[in-house]
Design a protein around this motif. Structure first.
Motif, short mmCIF file in Angstrom:
data_model
loop_
_atom_site.label_atom_id
_atom_site.label_comp_id
_atom_site.label_asym_id
_atom_site.label_seq_id
_atom_site.Cartn_x
_atom_site.Cartn_y
_atom_site.Cartn_z
N PHE A 1 0.89 -1.09 0.03
CA PHE A 1 -0.09 0.04 -0.10
C PHE A 1 0.85 1.37 0.21
N ARG A 2 2.05 1.30 0.75
CA ARG A 2 2.78 2.34 0.88
C ARG A 2 3.35 2.56 -0.48
N ARG A 3 3.98 1.75 -1.17
CA ARG A 3 4.51 1.94 -2.55
C ARG A 3 3.43 2.39 -3.23
N LEU A 4 2.34 2.14 -3.56
CA LEU A 4 1.39 2.44 -4.41
C LEU A 4 0.80 3.74 -4.09
N LEU A 5 0.89 4.18 -2.66
CA LEU A 5 0.64 5.62 -2.14
C LEU A 5 1.74 6.51 -2.78
N VAL A 6 3.03 6.35 -2.66
CA VAL A 6 4.23 7.19 -2.80
C VAL A 6 4.21 7.29 -4.45
N ALA A 7 3.97 6.27 -4.97
CA ALA A 7 4.01 6.20 -6.58
C ALA A 7 2.91 7.14 -7.24
N LEU B 1 -4.82 -8.12 -16.49
CA LEU B 1 -3.44 -7.77 -16.82
C LEU B 1 -2.81 -7.33 -15.47
N GLY B 2 -3.54 -6.50 -14.71
CA GLY B 2 -3.09 -6.00 -13.53
C GLY B 2 -3.54 -4.45 -13.48
N ARG B 3 -3.97 -4.13 -12.23
CA ARG B 3 -4.33 -2.51 -12.41
C ARG B 3 -3.16 -1.66 -12.26
N THR B 4 -2.14 -2.03 -11.50
CA THR B 4 -1.09 -1.16 -11.62
C THR B 4 -0.30 -0.86 -12.88
N ARG B 5 -0.40 -2.09 -13.63
CA ARG B 5 0.15 -1.69 -15.07
C ARG B 5 -0.62 -0.98 -15.75
N LEU C 1 -6.90 3.23 -10.03
CA LEU C 1 -6.29 3.44 -8.63
C LEU C 1 -7.01 3.05 -7.44
N PRO C 2 -8.24 3.37 -7.08
CA PRO C 2 -9.03 2.84 -6.04
C PRO C 2 -9.28 1.34 -6.12
N ALA C 3 -9.43 0.58 -7.26
CA ALA C 3 -9.35 -0.56 -7.74
C ALA C 3 -8.47 -1.30 -7.15
N GLU D 1 -12.51 -3.01 7.05
CA GLU D 1 -12.89 -2.05 8.02
C GLU D 1 -12.07 -0.85 7.71
N LEU D 2 -10.94 -0.57 7.06
CA LEU D 2 -10.51 0.56 6.90
C LEU D 2 -10.36 0.89 5.21
N THR D 3 -11.03 0.21 4.49
CA THR D 3 -11.29 0.61 3.16
C THR D 3 -11.31 1.96 2.67
N ALA D 4 -12.43 2.77 3.38
CA ALA D 4 -12.72 4.09 2.99
C ALA D 4 -11.43 4.71 3.44
N THR D 5 -10.73 4.51 4.78
CA THR D 5 -9.68 5.42 5.06
C THR D 5 -8.50 5.24 4.18
N GLY D 6 -8.23 4.00 3.61
CA GLY D 6 -6.93 3.85 3.19
C GLY D 6 -7.30 4.42 1.48
N ILE D 7 -8.52 4.30 1.02
CA ILE D 7 -8.54 5.06 -0.31
C ILE D 7 -8.58 6.49 -0.20
N SER D 8 -9.27 6.99 0.80
CA SER D 8 -9.09 8.52 1.10
C SER D 8 -7.59 8.93 1.22
N ILE D 9 -6.74 8.01 1.63
CA ILE D 9 -5.31 8.55 1.85
C ILE D 9 -4.64 8.71 0.59
N VAL D 10 -4.82 7.69 -0.39
CA VAL D 10 -4.67 7.69 -1.59
C VAL D 10 -5.03 8.79 -2.51
N GLN D 11 -6.31 9.17 -2.48
CA GLN D 11 -6.87 10.21 -3.25
C GLN D 11 -6.44 11.46 -2.57
N ALA D 12 -6.19 11.47 -1.34
CA ALA D 12 -5.68 12.88 -1.08
C ALA D 12 -4.27 13.35 -1.10
N ALA D 13 -3.50 12.36 -1.22
CA ALA D 13 -2.02 12.23 -1.75
C ALA D 13 -2.06 12.67 -3.36
N VAL D 14 -2.99 12.11 -4.07
CA VAL D 14 -3.09 12.58 -5.43
C VAL D 14 -3.60 13.98 -5.57
#
Length: 414
Positions: A230-236, A290-294, A337-339, A348-361
């Protein structure tokens, strides 16, 4: 517990249609985006022509447009998980966005415009993560790309219709921005009513339901940030977004270069949304296979192509090609990205995690908007475009190893 990066536990592969709640949420987004895009397509002209803002001032406004969502995205995710009421939190965000349209009516300067824009973006930030949590909880993980793709396709339909409505209203009454704002408010209210009456608070039985009974704490958020995948995806995602030029600036570059005329400006948003609409579902399905990150990384490659086309290819044909690349970029990243993030997160932390990624973006895009406006003011639009093309290239080279490693690692969430 351990969660596979691909997020497809044994026995969860399934067929069938996209869940009903995903379609309803897509229709809500369609209506809301009609309202939002009616304002968005006239905002660059309203700010630079009617209010006389300079490129650097518009860059600050655009940075506010992007950055106002950062804290609210985090708040939306945290409240949704803490209260276990994603519908309530998302509905509040939709209502705030509708109210912001009325704030545009008395605007006569940059300060009032900034306040209205901030309120609208705060509403968007508040609703985004809880809404995406509802989508993620509605179906199996092996079809998340498709579910988000369908939602984003309906969302893009609204983004397609919004510029048409604004174009038609301004054709009937040239320069009457107030009429656009009033109609936008009325449409937004329809979206709020549909959301309140047709979206359930909790997902259907049998899907990913949170089991948590204690409130979300700062320690939970810290634990998410410690998980390597998760951290790597967030930073990227944050690095890539910082090298992103907003649509409004890209369209102003096309206008400045003579590729389009002022009267056609609202239709630029239309062309981008049309490509987005056509590709959102196919690329969502492709990301499942094929992979969401690709697919996500390839999307930023398409954005780089849009930058280069804007400065190298002039005329209507060049503008059209630029818009095609831009629409394809959105289709490959916005829902993907959220997928990609959801399977890395406990339910139980799905919304929190998605919000962190979206806030970083959103934070990265805000910084990018301010920087682009400053570079444009100092050196001109073409130099600014080349600067950001180089920055995006560097960002891709930096983010690619992170995303590749995130795809192959399993993550531990304590």
């Amino acid at each position: 517990m351990y969660v596979s990066v691909r997020g497809i536990p044994p026995g969860t592969r399934s067929g069938g249609r996209v869940p009903r709640v995903v379609v309803v949420l897509g229709l809500v987004s369609l209506i809301t985006d009609v309202s939002t895009e009616m304002v968005a397509v006239v905002l660059p002209l309203f700010a630079t022509l009617a209010l006389g803002l300079t490129p650097v001032a518009y860059g600050l406004l655009d940075g506010l447009y992007q950055g106002a969502t950062v804290l609210m995205r985090l708040a939306g995710g945290l409240f949704a998980d803490r209260l276990r009421r994603p519908k309530l939190v998302a509905g509040t965000g939709y209502a705030l966005g509708a109210a912001a349209k009325l704030m545009l009516l008395p605007v006569g300067g940059a300060g009032a415009l900034s306040a209205a824009v901030a309120a609208d973006r705060m509403g968007k930030g508040l609703r985004t993560a809880p809404r995406d949590q509802l989508i993620a909880a509605a179906g199996p993980h092996d079809r998340l790309g498709r579910s988000f793709g369908v939602h984003r396709a309906l969302d893009a339909t609204g983004a397609l219709l919004g510029p048409l409505v604004a174009f038609g209203l301004l054709a009937l009454a040239p320069g009457d921005f107030d009429m656009v704002f009033v109609v936008s408010f009325c449409v937004a209210v329809l979206g709020v009513l549909l959301f309140v009456h047709r979206v359930p608070e909790h997902p259907a039985a049998g899907h990913r339901v949170p089991e948590r009974r204690t409130p979300v704490s700062l320690g939970d958020v810290t634990a998410l940030l410690r998980t390597s995948g998760f951290r790597r995806l967030l930073v990227a995602a944050a690095v890539l977004s910082a090298a992103t030029i907003s649509d409004g600036f890209l369209y102003l570059v096309l206008l400045r270069n003579g590729s389009v005329e002022t009267r056609w400006f609202p239709l630029l948003f239309l062309c981008t949304s049309l490509v987005y609409l056509a590709l959102a579902v196919p690329l969502g399905r492709t990301s499942d296979r094929l992979g969401r990150t690709r697919v996500f990384t390839a999307g930023y490659g398409l954005l780089l192509c849009a930058y280069l086309t804007a400065v190298l290819a002039g005329g209507p044909a060049g503008a059209l090609l630029c818009l095609m690349f831009l629409g394809a970029y959105y289709a490959a990243t916005d829902g993907v990205l959220p997928a990609a993030a959801a399977p890395l997160l406990p339910a139980e932390l799905t919304a929190t995690g998605i919000s962190i990624v979206q806030a970083a973006v959103a934070g990265g895009r805000a910084l990018g908007a301010v920087a682009f406006g400053a570079v444009w003011t100092a050196t001109g639009s073409d130099v600014a475009m080349w600067t950001f093309a180089a920055a995006l290239t560097a960002a891709l080279l930096t983010a690619l190893p992170m995303i590749t490693q995130a795809r192959h690692r399993r993550t531990e969430v304590r």
